[in-house]
Design a protein around this motif. Structure first.
Motif, short mmCIF file in Angstrom:
data_model
loop_
_atom_site.label_atom_id
_atom_site.label_comp_id
_atom_site.label_asym_id
_atom_site.label_seq_id
_atom_site.Cartn_x
_atom_site.Cartn_y
_atom_site.Cartn_z
N LEU A 195 19.02 -2.15 11.59
CA LEU A 195 19.20 -1.68 12.96
C LEU A 195 18.85 -0.20 13.12
N LEU A 196 19.10 0.61 12.09
CA LEU A 196 18.89 2.05 12.21
C LEU A 196 17.55 2.51 11.65
N GLY A 197 16.97 1.71 10.75
CA GLY A 197 15.72 2.13 10.14
C GLY A 197 15.89 3.26 9.15
N VAL A 198 17.10 3.46 8.66
CA VAL A 198 17.38 4.51 7.70
C VAL A 198 18.46 4.01 6.74
N VAL A 199 18.38 4.46 5.51
CA VAL A 199 19.36 4.05 4.49
C VAL A 199 20.49 5.08 4.46
N ILE A 200 21.71 4.61 4.67
CA ILE A 200 22.90 5.45 4.54
C ILE A 200 23.64 4.98 3.29
N SER A 201 23.91 5.90 2.39
CA SER A 201 24.51 5.52 1.12
C SER A 201 25.90 4.94 1.32
N ASP A 202 26.33 4.12 0.35
CA ASP A 202 27.67 3.52 0.42
C ASP A 202 28.75 4.59 0.50
N LYS A 203 28.54 5.69 -0.22
CA LYS A 203 29.52 6.76 -0.21
C LYS A 203 29.66 7.37 1.18
N GLN A 248 61.29 -4.20 22.38
CA GLN A 248 61.18 -5.61 22.74
C GLN A 248 59.72 -6.04 22.63
N ILE A 249 59.43 -7.04 21.81
CA ILE A 249 58.05 -7.50 21.58
C ILE A 249 57.97 -9.02 21.75
N GLU A 250 56.94 -9.49 22.44
CA GLU A 250 56.61 -10.90 22.51
C GLU A 250 55.42 -11.13 21.59
N ASP A 251 55.71 -11.63 20.37
CA ASP A 251 54.67 -11.71 19.34
C ASP A 251 53.49 -12.58 19.75
N SER A 252 53.73 -13.63 20.50
CA SER A 252 52.64 -14.56 20.84
C SER A 252 51.59 -13.91 21.74
N TYR A 253 51.97 -12.86 22.46
CA TYR A 253 51.03 -12.18 23.34
C TYR A 253 50.62 -10.81 22.83
N PHE A 254 51.28 -10.34 21.80
CA PHE A 254 51.00 -8.99 21.29
C PHE A 254 49.65 -8.98 20.59
N PRO A 255 48.82 -7.96 20.85
CA PRO A 255 47.47 -7.93 20.25
C PRO A 255 47.53 -7.92 18.73
N LYS A 256 46.55 -8.59 18.14
CA LYS A 256 46.44 -8.63 16.68
C LYS A 256 45.32 -7.68 16.25
N GLY A 257 45.46 -7.13 15.07
CA GLY A 257 44.45 -6.22 14.55
C GLY A 257 43.11 -6.92 14.35
N LYS A 258 42.02 -6.17 14.53
CA LYS A 258 40.67 -6.73 14.39
C LYS A 258 40.08 -6.36 13.04
N THR A 259 39.44 -7.35 12.42
CA THR A 259 38.71 -7.13 11.17
C THR A 259 37.25 -7.51 11.41
N VAL A 260 36.34 -6.58 11.10
CA VAL A 260 34.92 -6.78 11.38
C VAL A 260 34.14 -6.65 10.08
N LYS A 261 33.19 -7.56 9.89
CA LYS A 261 32.34 -7.53 8.69
C LYS A 261 31.16 -6.58 8.94
N LEU A 262 30.90 -5.69 8.00
CA LEU A 262 29.77 -4.77 8.07
C LEU A 262 28.87 -5.03 6.87
N ARG A 263 27.63 -5.45 7.16
CA ARG A 263 26.68 -5.75 6.09
C ARG A 263 25.77 -4.55 5.83
N ARG A 264 25.56 -4.28 4.55
CA ARG A 264 24.74 -3.14 4.15
C ARG A 264 23.31 -3.28 4.67
N ALA A 265 22.74 -4.46 4.54
CA ALA A 265 21.36 -4.67 4.98
C ALA A 265 21.21 -4.53 6.48
N ARG A 266 22.27 -4.88 7.22
CA ARG A 266 22.20 -4.80 8.68
C ARG A 266 22.12 -3.35 9.15
N ILE A 267 22.76 -2.46 8.41
CA ILE A 267 22.71 -1.03 8.77
C ILE A 267 21.27 -0.54 8.75
N GLU A 268 20.58 -0.83 7.65
CA GLU A 268 19.20 -0.36 7.53
C GLU A 268 18.29 -1.04 8.54
#
Length: 792
Positions: free
Chosen positions: A416-424, A394-414
């Protein structure tokens, strides 16, 4: 949370030792508190075969057993268990063994017959609650082998101290994904196979509180055998997780909770009436829990109920009368998604804390309900048998949690961390964390797994990256920036300068709470209504201070009670004064003095401080402004101060402070032993100063003139000095009051004041006529303004 290392390695088995595994988990934020070697306390307990069991010659309830433990000679052991008999394999504690509870096995003699060991029950070995007889082992158990090997108990229990945001690791599944990504080892999750539906029985589900419970999954299973034995491998894994085996149904529900991280519950179907309803508790509704505790349910408590009664507190604990018992034949399994906000704190309201509430308060994978029921069904059908009905989801769709999608920017990683992590590397780490990625020109769009309630923004993803990448791989660099001196206006004093002056005059700086009790506040500012704190530390710290004095006076009282006889304290900070435009935060410096004027010695007079000692200290502060002529002390009245020894401090006619002696009543209220004097200055009004200007030194002689005038008692010395300064300001070099006389020859209500002032010109020597003219002008002004009379 405790987990079995053997169990974990069935999901993910990196080629590292236990110590290395512990280190990897800890460095990734899943701190391991301890590693306990399971079965260590059972060392020396071996598998034995009872080859002969004969009646004890002197005791009806004892048997003399001959036990083969794989050695050259069999052991003679006396046993009183009713199930001791020939042909069974048992757990044998040999001489020298120490059983749990620090019970050492020794050679014994019972009714004249020697015994060389002990046949153990499950309770004596702390493996179960069974104590009616000795433990019977499987027929294929190897004689002479260690019991821990026979039962699969040789394991390590890893105790992980999880932070509240990592509710996903309250199940073996979550920890396995962590180990997999940390060690780059494939994770082999269990394959949950939907159970075959062989009956059509099902229950109706009603969700009357969908905001708190948007999903409820249930299944009927009929014809189970409650007396079936829980498999030893399951018991061993439960034991390593610090959970005792109870019965196969409860064991399965606990096992699935530990495995997948989703709590579930089993009801006795025959104790239910009608449909299952999730609702809030009714007024005066009661429920007896599985632990025999009877509760009066609160209206905001969420319950699972049938048509007649509450069955359990939702997400916390089941009720006694709908739970599993020795007569249970039919089951109703349930697994639901409970909103963490609606569950948080509810268990504590009743003095409870359960494994279920611990997980639901932190958030449980909302997509796992059906899988949890299917996994439990698979295990139950295999262990206790029965027939499974269809899954009711039994599910109430209007109240059921929806999946989250978050944007991750390549430049933001460097950044905040001060280090380059490769895309791979980024894609490998996040993919292993069970996230779905889609590339974009400047980064990625990440679909967050439903079990990760702690990830909602970009910074959360970057935290995951550095956690897995390794904090020790992030280089340590000193920040490089251009440092510049902060420009300080030359015409503004610093608080430190005032503090240094007071310290040089014998004051000690103290820091008191910005919170005080309302009673102390009323003694100082009776007309002000202080701002109350919503959640005060204590009743003595319930309101914001409108003056620094209460805290200072309590510090004075504290020191007096410790035999300090000369106290000088000051404090700078904010006071919080309510006004029409809201709460004003006013920076002030305040001080208090009491006790001896000088340190006790043979020369100093044994006198206490008075008003003028404090006035001199305050004047030394005002002199820092180089504008002493702008200040004046005017008699005033103030709450908490003595009406005859209180003055307001004005700067150009505007009040900038107050000074005075504590009123005797106020002194008693603060439990002070000596007369105490206090001051307070508004820093905003006293920190500005005049810039110094150079005046050439006069090479001409100065002239000193002294006069004595008769004035009324209410005329202050500052009035006299101000008038003289305004009249002779061009040539006046210095002025001093050197004598005040009252007594013989002076009418009551009057006083005689002796004034000395020094005149000096910078361009030439004074002429006598100029001096006389200046003196006449001064005397004329004093006579006109103050009714002064020049004395001969």
């Amino acid at each position: 949370m405790k987990i079995s290392e053997n169990w974990l390695r069935t999901w993910v088995n990196p080629d590292i030792s236990t110590d290395e595994l512990v280190s990897v988990l800890t460095m990734a934020g899943l701190e391991v508190d301890a590693v306990e070697a399971m079965g260590a306390e059972l060392e020396g307990i071996v598998v034995g075969l009872i080859e002969k069991a004969e009646q004890h010659p002197e005791a009806d309830k004892l048997q003399v057993c001959t036990v083969n433990i794989g050695q050259q000679e069999n052991l003679q052991i006396i046993c009183g268990a009713p199930n001791a008999r020939e042909g069974i394999k048992v757990a044998v504690a040999t001489i020298g063994c120490v059983l749990p509870g620090d019970f050492k096995i020794k050679k014994a003699k019972l009714r004249g017959v020697h015994s060389y060991g002990m046949l153990c029950s499950g309770k004596e070995l702390q493996l179960s609650d069974e104590h009616d007889g000795i433990m019977e082992l499987p027929e294929n158990a190897k004689i002479g082998s260690q019991l821990v090997d026979c039962l699969g108990l040789k394991d390590n229990a890893i105790d992980i101290d999880l932070t509240p945001n990592r509710g996903d690791c309250l199940g073996l599944k979550g920890i396995a994904f962590e180990v997999g990504v940390l060690t780059q080892t494939p994770v082999k999750p269990i394959e949950v196979v939907p159970a075959p539906v062989t009956i059509e029985d099902k229950v109706e589900i009603k969700l009357n509180a969908p905001e708190a419970n948007p999903r409820f999954v249930a299944r009927v299973i009929k014809g189970v055998n409650i007396n079936a034995e829980t498999p030893k491998w399951m018991k061993a894994r439960l034991l390593a997780s610090d959970i005792r085996s109870i019965d196969p149904i409860v064991d399965v529900t606990n096992y699935v909770m530990l495995e997948l991280g989703h709590p579930m519950h089993a009801f006795d179907l025959n104790n239910l009436d009608g449909a299952i309803t999730v609702r809030y508790a009714n007024k005066d509704e009661k429920l007896t829990l599985l632990n025999e505790q009877e509760l009066n349910l609160k209206p905001e408590t969420l319950v699972v109920a049938d048509d007649r009664k509450a069955l359990s507190i939702a997400g916390i604990m089941g009720g006694k009368f709908s739970g599993i018992n020795e007569d249970t034949k039919d089951l109703l399994l349930e697994a639901a998604h409970w909103d963490p906000i609606h569950i948080a704190g509810k268990a504590r309201n009743y003095g409870l804390h359960t494994d279920a509430s611990h997980r639901f308060e932190r958030g449980v994978d909302y997509n796992l309900c059906a899988e949890t029921i299917e996994r439990a069904t698979e295990l139950l059908l295999d262990i206790v048998g029965g027939q499974a009905g269809p899954l009711v989801d039994q599910i109430e769709d209007s109240y059921f949690p929806k999946g989250k999608t978050v944007k991750l920017r390549r430049a933001r990683i460097e950044r905040l961390l001060g280090v380059v992590i490769s895309d791979k590397q980024v894609e490998d780490i996040l993919t292993r964390l069970d996230m779905k990625l889609s590339r974009e020109p400047d980064g990625w769009l990440i679909d967050v797994p439903s079990r990760r309630f702690d990830i909602s923004i970009e910074a959360d993803l970057i935290e995951e990256l550095v956690r897995i990448y390794g904090y020790n791989k992030v280089p340590s660099r000193k920040p490089v920036s251009e440092m510049s001196m902060i420009r300080q206006p030359e015409n503004r004093l610093q608080k430190l300068q005032l503090a240094k002056v007071l310290a040089n005059r014998g004051y000690q700086e103290c820091i008191t709470y910005s919170f005080i009790d309302k009673e102390s506040q009323q003694l100082i500012d009776s007309e002000l209504e202080p701002l109350p704190l919503v959640n005060p530390i204590s009743s003595e710290l319930g309101v914001m201070r409108t003056s620094i004095w209460p805290g200072l006076l309590k510090a004075v009282e504290y020191n007096q009670k410790r035999q300090h006889n000369s106290i000088r304290l000051f404090e700078s900070g904010l006071k919080f004064v309510p006004g029409e435009s809201g709460l004003q935060q006013i920076p002030v410096i305040a001080g208090a003095i009491t006790g001896r004027r000088f340190v006790e010695n043979w020369e100093a007079v044994n006198e206490n401080v008075d008003f003028f000692d404090l006035k001199g200290d305050v004047e030394s502060l005002l002199e820092l402004t180089a504008a002493k002529e702008q200040f004046e002390f005017v008699a005033a009245q103030r709450d908490g101060l003595h009406p005859g020894q209180t003055a307001e401090i004005l700067r150009n006619g505007v009040v900038c402070g107050v000074i005075g002696k504590l009123h005797p009543q106020t002194q008693r209220e603060f439990d002070l032993e000596e007369s105490t004097y206090v001051f307070e200055l508004n820093l905003k009004k006293v920190l500005s100063r005049k810039l110094p200007t150079f005046n050439p030194l006069s090479k001409f002689p100065s002239i000193r003139r002294d006069i004595a005038i008769l004035v009324k008692e209410n005329v202050t010395s500052s009035q006299i000095i101000d008038l003289i300064g305004q009249t002779a300001k061009n040539w006046l070099n210095n002025i001093v009051i050197f004598d005040i006389y009252r007594g013989k020859g002076i009418e009551p209500g009057y006083k005689s004041i002796g004034i000395g002032f020094t005149l000096q010109r910078t361009d030439r020597t004074f002429k006598e006529a100029e001096i006389a003219k200046t003196m006449d002008r001064v005397i004329s002004v004093l006579t006109e303004k103050l009714d002064a009379v020049l004395r001969d």
